[in-house]
Each structure stands twice: as structure tokens, then as C-alpha cells.
Scaffold this motif. Structure first.
Motif, PDB file in Angstrom:
ATOM      1  N   UNK A  17      12.226  35.398   4.026  1.00 52.64           N
ATOM      2  CA  UNK A  17      13.377  34.677   4.989  1.00 52.64           C
ATOM      3  C   UNK A  17      12.865  33.175   5.121  1.00 52.64           C
ATOM      4  N   UNK A  18      13.993  32.200   5.008  1.00 52.13           N
ATOM      5  CA  UNK A  18      13.873  30.761   5.318  1.00 52.13           C
ATOM      6  C   UNK A  18      14.430  30.634   6.806  1.00 52.13           C
ATOM      7  N   UNK A  19      13.597  30.305   7.647  1.00 50.66           N
ATOM      8  CA  UNK A  19      14.090  29.778   8.949  1.00 50.66           C
ATOM      9  C   UNK A  19      14.343  28.420   9.211  1.00 50.66           C
ATOM     10  N   UNK A  20      13.807  27.414   8.309  1.00 50.59           N
ATOM     11  CA  UNK A  20      13.843  26.016   8.561  1.00 50.59           C
ATOM     12  C   UNK A  20      13.647  25.476   7.106  1.00 50.59           C
ATOM     13  N   UNK A  21      14.603  24.299   7.028  1.00 52.31           N
ATOM     14  CA  UNK A  21      14.556  23.850   5.294  1.00 52.31           C
ATOM     15  C   UNK A  21      12.928  23.467   5.116  1.00 52.31           C
ATOM     16  N   UNK A  22      12.390  22.789   6.045  1.00 57.05           N
ATOM     17  CA  UNK A  22      10.987  22.511   5.718  1.00 57.05           C
ATOM     18  C   UNK A  22       9.861  23.340   5.268  1.00 57.05           C
ATOM     19  N   UNK A  81      17.142  19.337  -5.227  1.00 61.38           N
ATOM     20  CA  UNK A  81      18.352  19.995  -4.581  1.00 61.38           C
ATOM     21  C   UNK A  81      18.066  21.135  -3.880  1.00 61.38           C
ATOM     22  N   UNK A  82      18.755  21.484  -2.598  1.00 60.87           N
ATOM     23  CA  UNK A  82      18.737  22.700  -2.062  1.00 60.87           C
ATOM     24  C   UNK A  82      20.162  23.152  -1.829  1.00 60.87           C
ATOM     25  N   UNK A  83      20.324  24.555  -2.193  1.00 62.58           N
ATOM     26  CA  UNK A  83      21.733  24.992  -2.170  1.00 62.58           C
ATOM     27  C   UNK A  83      21.569  26.287  -1.324  1.00 62.58           C
ATOM     28  N   UNK A 103      18.542  19.754  14.264  1.00 67.07           N
ATOM     29  CA  UNK A 103      19.255  18.336  14.723  1.00 67.07           C
ATOM     30  C   UNK A 103      19.105  17.248  13.581  1.00 67.07           C
ATOM     31  N   UNK A 104      18.710  17.691  12.497  1.00 67.46           N
ATOM     32  CA  UNK A 104      18.911  16.700  11.360  1.00 67.46           C
ATOM     33  C   UNK A 104      20.138  16.263  10.749  1.00 67.46           C
ATOM     34  N   UNK A 105      21.020  17.274  11.080  1.00 65.40           N
ATOM     35  CA  UNK A 105      22.364  16.996  10.845  1.00 65.40           C
ATOM     36  C   UNK A 105      22.981  16.007  11.601  1.00 65.40           C
ATOM     37  N   UNK A 106      23.870  15.016  10.924  1.00 63.25           N
ATOM     38  CA  UNK A 106      24.491  14.143  11.926  1.00 63.25           C
ATOM     39  C   UNK A 106      25.491  14.836  12.890  1.00 63.25           C
ATOM     40  N   UNK A 107      25.781  14.173  14.074  1.00 60.08           N
ATOM     41  CA  UNK A 107      26.181  14.777  15.180  1.00 60.08           C
ATOM     42  C   UNK A 107      27.728  15.457  14.657  1.00 60.08           C
ATOM     43  N   UNK A 108      28.475  14.469  14.046  1.00 59.39           N
ATOM     44  CA  UNK A 108      29.878  14.792  13.746  1.00 59.39           C
ATOM     45  C   UNK A 108      30.077  15.849  12.841  1.00 59.39           C
ATOM     46  N   UNK A 109      29.276  15.976  11.945  1.00 58.43           N
ATOM     47  CA  UNK A 109      29.277  16.869  10.857  1.00 58.43           C
ATOM     48  C   UNK A 109      28.614  18.559  11.583  1.00 58.43           C
ATOM     49  N   UNK A 110      27.535  18.310  12.320  1.00 55.48           N
ATOM     50  CA  UNK A 110      27.364  19.430  13.280  1.00 55.48           C
ATOM     51  C   UNK A 110      28.265  19.898  14.010  1.00 55.48           C
TER      52      UNK A 110
END
Length: 490
Positions: A250-255, A262-264, A278-285
């Protein structure tokens, strides 16, 4: 567990895919065939997502855990180019693609043969032909438009016009006046109900004309031996091209992922929010957080002794059977479910795989696959509701049942996090949300984070086993991150 050809090679992957459902596998195939070093990560112990098949009760009887019938798989430009048959996957079609019993009178049957269907619909036969024949004639163009990124303009206007007129008539209040008989009306309404939302609606009308016409063209097939055959063929192709698949990881965090260009992510918007935080911009999130999920599926897997004893003999040749009554009853029930209320007579889909693939039966024992549409997040065991619905049209079915297993709407998300609240379509199917899945962006696959792409059914063209969301996301990543442009699919 790890499989693949680059284990221990020491090189970092060029691309990483999270999830091995049909879209994650399609993305992996596309990237690996383009010459990239690709690694896929799957949380479960086996690959496949919605394409898993398991022996639930009898070691010789396989049950399809999620998807069982694959009209979009047979029609998909990606899977056609991949050539499932060349990879050992045989798609089998029943004489009757789908059937629909009614409270009174004979069942309505959508034969693979359009002429046979027209003949069986009596007074509405000519109307059915007028609806379906032009779609069948232009099926390649129809499918190409529906299974696109919904951003690329069509090469000709004839197909959009052909579809728009039919969606207007069968996806609005006009739908109530298109047929004179209950047989034809219910037959198409049952297909529209695959939209899992209120009826009628433009989105459901689009689904009705797409899936309805496929019954008479490429069909509503099953994969011989179970849906897992499709997943296995895609995975084998990835490893044959040097890719690596990690299961039980399982992957729980991109890090947590190895560094890659590229990560899909074959995940739902809810899953992407959890991975990227929280790394996603607020508007997109905010757009992802507002993404709407639809009603749930309450599934029952049966081990039975003998074929489903349908009262109407025609249904015994059907690959899929829709239960839910007349068109009016279907419209009322599906709309009630979309509002979060349980219908007293919900829409139920039933598949007896051995009708199409006799090899699925062993010594008389065979699987039966069924689910009902229920409100989002429904936590109740609906085994009795589904069994009673089948029994009404197949007296004695209950006596054939040797064992059963129920998955509630609420339990689906634990099995597969993409099925939020039991929504196996990874998002409510409305006209707006179909066009703007999962957010309002020109490139629906690319996220604001560098190198991060979404490739699940929450992106165009949406749900079903076709692999196009994964393929199209991979093409987008190849163009932007690697400067690789692939030839268009036929």
C-alpha cells in the motif's frame, strides 16, 4: 510480493503507477511499451482491482468479485489495439445480451442479432430499429467519441448530431413517450439504469444509447474463465516489457514512492487528497473535496446448483438480466435511490456466467453474480432483498442456493478505496460531472503537482472496464514529461 523483469537492476523507475485496476494496468502497458522503466504498486495481495476473480465457496468455481460483463471492454479502442485474443483472452457472448422480465407479459430480450430483437418487440420493433440501427452502423465513431478525453473535438459532426438527437429523446421527459409497449420501454430503461442515478437524465440517456447499441454490435461479453483473465493479460504484457509490479504494497503518501519523473494514480479524488495532502493547491483540493459520489451497489455472490430457473425461457439465454419492473417503476426506484432512500423494489442486475461460459460450472455447481442499487454508504446486508427480487422471476431459485456472500455498500470502500461509499463507478454520473471529472481543467489527468497524474475512472471517459482513462493519462504524461507522442489508436 514482487513480479517483473527489472527487479534488482539498480535503476530508478521513469514512471510509477499506483493501483492495478484496469486503468492502472492500461497506464502501465502504455508506459512500458513506450520504452520506460515502470513500476506499479498495489495495496492488495493480487492485481486487478475490479477485475478480480476468486473461488469463494468451491475451489473449482470462480466468482467475479466486481465486474463480470464487459461491453466497454469489447468496444474499447485501447483494448482492441492491445488485442486481448492475441494475449489468450477470449470474450464470449450469449445469444441474448440482456433481458428484462416484467410483472406481466413476456420478458423483453435484446438479442445480439438486431433483427431478432426487432421481431420480438412487436409494435415497437420498428422504433427500436430506428434507434439502434444507425448507431450500430456508426459504432466505431460512437465509441471513439464516448471513450475520448471529452476535450478533443470530433473529426466529423455527424456522430455528435446522431447522438444528441437520441440522448434528447431518451434522456429527458420525452423518454416517457418513445415506446408504446412496456417491453421496449423497460428494455431501454434497464440499460439507462446503469448510470446509477436519477431517471430520466441526459447522462443516463447517453449510457442507454451507448450500451444499448453495443448489444447489437461488439456485444456484452464475459471473459472465458473470469474477469481476472483480462487483468492477467495486461499485467503479463507489462512484465514482458520490463515493468515491475509490487503487490501487497500500500502507498499512503507520495513520498513513500521511489523518485520518478511521472507518477500516475489510479485512485479516487478522495484517495488523491489522502496521498498528496496539503501539497495540493487549495483551489484544486477544494474541487476534489466537492467531487460527488453516487449510490452504492449491494452485492450478493451465490454458489448455486443448476442454472437460474427463470420463468421466461428467453431469459435462460441471457448473459445479463435486469430486474426492476416497468419503465415507470425503474424511473421511480432509481430516482429514489439517488436521493438517498432505499427503493422498495430496487434495480437488480443478475449474471449467471455459465450461460455464456459453460466452463464456469463444475458438477452442476456454478456462480451467480448479482447486485442491487442502494443509497450511498448503505450499511445493511441486502441478501434477502436481492434473493427475493430474483425469486419473483425465477421461482425456486432460493432452493438452488448452496452458499452466498454479501458485500454491503459500506463495505465496498474497505475492499477498494476507489469505491467511496460503495460507488463502484468512482463518482456520480451526471452531465456536468461526466464532462468535468474530477475538476474543471483542460487536461483532466494532469494535477497541479509536477509529474503527478490521475488515471482512475474519476477521469474521462469514466467508469467501466475499458482502460481508456489509464491509457489517456499515460499519453498525457508521455507527451509532457518525456516528449514522447504516440500514434492515435484506430
Amino acid at each position: 510480493m514482487r513480479t517483473g523483469g527489472r527487479t534488482g537492476s539498480g535503476g530508478a523507475p521513469d514512471a510509477v503507477v499506483i493501483g492495478t485496476g484496469p486503468n492502472g494496468l492500461a497506464a502501465g502497458v502504455t508506459l512500458a511499451r513506450a520504452g520506460l522503466r515502470v513500476e506499479l504498486y498495489e495495496a492488495a495481495g493480487t492485481i486487478g482491482g475490479g477485475l478480480r476473480s476468486l473461488p469463494l465457496f468451491d475451489s473449482q468455481v470462480l466468482h467475479d468479485i466486481c465486474a463480470a460483463v464487459h461491453p466497454m471492454g469489447a468496444a474499447s479502442p485501447f483494448l482492441r489495439a492491445f488485442d486481448l485474443a492475441a494475449h489468450g483472452v477470449e470474450l464470449l457472448r450469449a445469444p441474448v445480451a440482456y433481458g428484462h422480465p416484467l410483472p406481466t407479459g413476456p420478458a423483453a430480450l435484446a438479442w445480439h442479432d438486431l433483427d431478432a430483437t426487432v421481431a420480438g418487440l412487436g409494435a415497437d420493433g420498428p422504433a427500436w430499429r430506428r434507434l439502434m440501427a444507425p448507431l450500430v452502423e456508426h459504432s466505431t465513431e460512437v465509441v471513439r467519441l464516448f471513450l475520448s478525453d471529452l476535450r478533443t473535438p470530433p473529426t466529423d459532426l455527424a456522430t455528435p448530431l446522431l447522438l444528441a438527437e437520441r440522448i434528447l429523446r431518451h434522456g429527458t421527459v420525452l423518454a416517457r413517450h418513445q415506446f408504446r409497449t412496456e417491453q421496449a420501454a423497460a428494455l431501454l430503461a434497464g440499460v439507462a439504469a446503469h448510470g446509477v442515478g436519477r431517471l430520466p437524465s441526459p447522462a443516463a440517456g447517453a449510457i442507454a444509447v451507448l450500451l444499448g447499441h453495443l448489444a447489437h454490435s461488439s456485444g456484452w461479453p464475459l471473459a472465458r474463465g473470469g474477469s481476472q483473465a483480462i487483468a492477467r493479460a495486461l499485467a503479463d504484457d507489462i512484465t514482458a516489457h520490463g515493468g515491475v509490479i509490487h503487490t501487497g504494497t500500500p502507498v499512503t503518501d507520495l513520498r513513500e514512492l521511489p523518485r520518478a519523473k511521472a507518477v500516475l494514480a489510479d485512485v479516487a479524488p478522495k484517495g488523491l487528497l489522502a496521498l498528496a495532502g496539503p501539497r495540493l493547491p487549495a483551489g484544486y483540493a477544494r474541487q476534489l473535496a466537492r467531487y460527488r459520489y453516487g449510490p452504492a451497489a449491494a452485492k450478493v455472490d451465490y454458489l448455486v446448483d443448476g442454472a437460474v430457473p427463470w420463468a421466461d425461457a428467453g431469459l435462460r439465454q441471457a448473459g445479463t438480466v435486469h430486474l426492476g419492473g416497468t419503465r415507470a417503476q425503474l424511473y421511480a426506484g432509481e430516482t429514489l435511490t439517488a436521493r438517498g432512500q432505499l427503493s422498495p423494489s430496487p434495480f437488480v442486475l443478475v449474471v449467471d456466467p455459465a450461460v455464456t461460459d459453460p466452463g464456469r460450472a463444475h458438477g452442476g455447481r456454478r456462480p451467480v453474480w448479482a447486485y442491487a442499487h442502494v443509497p450511498h454508504g448503505d450499511p445493511v446486508d441486502r441478501h434477502e432483498l436481492v434473493t427475493s427480487a430474483i425469486e419473483r422471476h425465477a421461482p425456486g431459485f432460493r432452493d438452488t442456493v448452496l452458499a452466498h456472500r454479501t458485500v454491503t455498500g459500506a463495505q465496498w470502500e474497505a475492499y477498494n478505496p476507489n469505491y467511496v461509499g460503495g460507488d463502484i463507478g468512482a463518482g456520480a454520473i451526471s452531465l456536468r460531472q461526466s464532462l468535468f471529472r474530477p475538476a474543471v481543467r483542460w487536461n483532466p489527468y494532469r494535477t497541479p503537482l509536477p509529474g503527478l497524474y490521475l488515471c482512475s475512472a474519476a477521469t474521462p471517459p469514466g467508469p467501466a472496464v475499458h482502460g481508456m482513462s489509464g491509457h489517456l493519462a499515460a499519453r498525457a504524461a508521455l507527451r509532457r514529461e518525456f516528449g514522447i507522442r504516440l500514434a492515435d489508436l484506430p
